[in-house]
Write a protein that holds these residues in place. Structure first.
Motif, PDB file in Angstrom:
ATOM      1  N   LEU A  43       7.297  15.225 -12.517  1.00  0.00           N
ATOM      2  CA  LEU A  43       6.868  15.242 -11.113  1.00  0.00           C
ATOM      3  C   LEU A  43       7.190  13.919 -10.430  1.00  0.00           C
ATOM      4  O   LEU A  43       7.806  13.887  -9.348  1.00  0.00           O
ATOM      5  CB  LEU A  43       5.367  15.535 -11.031  1.00  0.00           C
ATOM      6  CG  LEU A  43       4.719  15.444  -9.643  1.00  0.00           C
ATOM      7  CD1 LEU A  43       5.384  16.419  -8.669  1.00  0.00           C
ATOM      8  CD2 LEU A  43       3.220  15.729  -9.730  1.00  0.00           C
ATOM      9  N   MET A  89       6.546  21.371 -12.071  1.00  0.00           N
ATOM     10  CA  MET A  89       6.343  20.028 -11.540  1.00  0.00           C
ATOM     11  C   MET A  89       7.545  19.576 -10.708  1.00  0.00           C
ATOM     12  O   MET A  89       7.396  18.876  -9.694  1.00  0.00           O
ATOM     13  CB  MET A  89       6.111  19.045 -12.693  1.00  0.00           C
ATOM     14  CG  MET A  89       4.792  19.226 -13.432  1.00  0.00           C
ATOM     15  SD  MET A  89       3.333  18.859 -12.412  1.00  0.00           S
ATOM     16  CE  MET A  89       2.817  20.525 -11.970  1.00  0.00           C
ATOM     17  N   ALA A 119       7.564  18.612  -6.745  1.00  0.00           N
ATOM     18  CA  ALA A 119       8.166  17.403  -6.185  1.00  0.00           C
ATOM     19  C   ALA A 119       9.005  17.740  -4.957  1.00  0.00           C
ATOM     20  O   ALA A 119       8.984  17.019  -3.940  1.00  0.00           O
ATOM     21  CB  ALA A 119       9.025  16.716  -7.249  1.00  0.00           C
ATOM     22  N   GLY A 140       1.698  12.009  -6.195  1.00  0.00           N
ATOM     23  CA  GLY A 140       2.246  12.668  -7.377  1.00  0.00           C
ATOM     24  C   GLY A 140       1.427  12.387  -8.622  1.00  0.00           C
ATOM     25  O   GLY A 140       1.235  13.277  -9.463  1.00  0.00           O
ATOM     26  N   GLY A 176      -0.308  15.221 -10.847  1.00  0.00           N
ATOM     27  CA  GLY A 176      -0.040  15.304 -12.280  1.00  0.00           C
ATOM     28  C   GLY A 176      -1.301  15.220 -13.118  1.00  0.00           C
ATOM     29  O   GLY A 176      -1.449  15.932 -14.123  1.00  0.00           O
TER      30      GLY A 176
END
Length: 357
Positions: free
Chosen positions: A71, A285, A289, A309, A313
């Protein structure tokens, strides 16, 4: 032109993802170094042993950081393209968002392959070597003669308790409780030693207590007998190893064996499906992004993107753990419990992309 732009996107995203992985692994190694330095002097534990331990723990860290690194790597790579107005140039050249998305997903393929290889071969072997090496460096060899104590398992109609596991083919202090088809206790056997030779367990010094008769109890001392159990040294090695340290193939065989003998294998199935579906989580992921880049984080600074991010995550990691535990405890399919966090984040990513399209 398409091939050139595609190659440029793939190269940028792979480079940024590799950088994020190196940063996260370095931070984890520094923390472990500080923690392990306190243990120098215990037994034969030295600074060289600390370095070996850190190197052997890197594959496990790679598995742990895999979703968040993909990510953050995707966000960093896409941010670099955006800062240099690469997206504008691509769109002028006729490069659509769908093509950009496909290129970014292609960039994640090498990382996904590394994840599969790591889960099947590298992580299990490195964890096994790390545990053996650490024990040998911190303790005397005499303390390692007995590895596992008080191991319980079911074999056909027998409940078995092993006091000491000397090796995968040698057991000490085995207690065997034999039940009939009506689940009534029939025999109790106290076995001094069991050795696996020629595909069968050889029992030495057996004290058998037969309580199947209602009016009498028969006690026998048997110097040597054989035990045709489903348990083999290979299966025993899987049972006494933590599921997280097992390869995908061994998790499958272990779960299959537990199902056959009537033991609960949910936890093994959850970890099995987590490792199988780890490439899907990495792809999700990567898509997230893209959603952040084309959506709410468009034109935002790199620091803000990496911060958001990191939170996303971390939330994915927490949900992954919670769903795994819930599916192991409750009557929920391990596949559903393992893939649910990925589905949730994929749906969120699609909604963001639809809103900002």
């Amino acid at each position: 032109m398409y091939n050139i732009l595609n190659y440029y996107i793939v190269k940028t995203v792979i480079s940024s993802t590799t950088t994020v992985f190196l940063v996260l692994l370095s931070l984890s190694s520094v923390i472990k170094l500080i923690d392990e330095l306190r243990k120098i002097g215990e037994g034969n534990h030295s600074f060289f042993d600390v370095i070996i331990y850190m190197i052997l723990s890197l594959p496990k860290d790679f598995e742990l950081f895999f979703p968040i690194a993909t990510l953050l790597g995707g966000l960093l790579g896409l941010c670099m393209l955006e800062v240099h107005n690469e997206f504008i140039a691509m769109q002028i050249s006729g490069f659509s968002r769908l093509q950009i998305t496909l290129s970014v997903i292609k960039a994640s393929v090498p990382v996904l392959l590394c994840s599969i290889i790591s889960n099947e071969w590298i992580v299990p072997n490195s964890e096994k070597i790390m545990c053996m090496y650490r024990n040998q460096s911190q303790h005397d060899a005499s303390l390692l003669s007995i590895k596992i104590k008080n191991l319980w398992f079911i074999d056909k109609n027998d409940f078995v308790c092993v006091e000491n596991v000397i090796a995968y083919n040698e057991l000490l202090g085995v207690k065997l409780y034999n039940f009939n088809e009506e689940r009534k206790l029939k025999k109790i056997c106290y076995i001094e030693r069991a050795v696996f030779v020629d595909k069968v367990w050889h029992l030495i010094n057996v004290n058998e207590l037969d309580i199947s008769q209602k009016t009498s109890v028969v006690n026998k001392n048997i110097p040597h007998s054989k035990w045709n159990a489903e348990l083999t040294p290979y299966r025993l090695s899987m049972m006494i190893t933590h599921p997280n340290f097992l390869s995908i193939s061994k998790l499958y065989h272990c779960a299959k064996y537990f199902n056959r003998i009537g033991q609960n294998s949910k936890y093994y199935q959850v970890i099995f499906w987590k490792k199988i579906l780890s490439p899907i989580s990495g792809s999700v992921m990567t898509i997230m992004a893209l959603a952040f880049t084309f959506g709410p984080l468009y034109k935002k600074k790199i620091g803000i993107r990496l911060f958001v991010g990191s939170i996303a995550g971390f939330l994915f990691y927490i949900l992954n753990q919670i769903f795994g535990i819930l599916s192991a405890i409750h009557s929920v399919s391990p596949i559903i419990g393992s893939i649910s966090p990925s589905i949730i984040f994929l749906v969120i990513s699609v909604i963001i992309m639809r809103i900002y399209s």
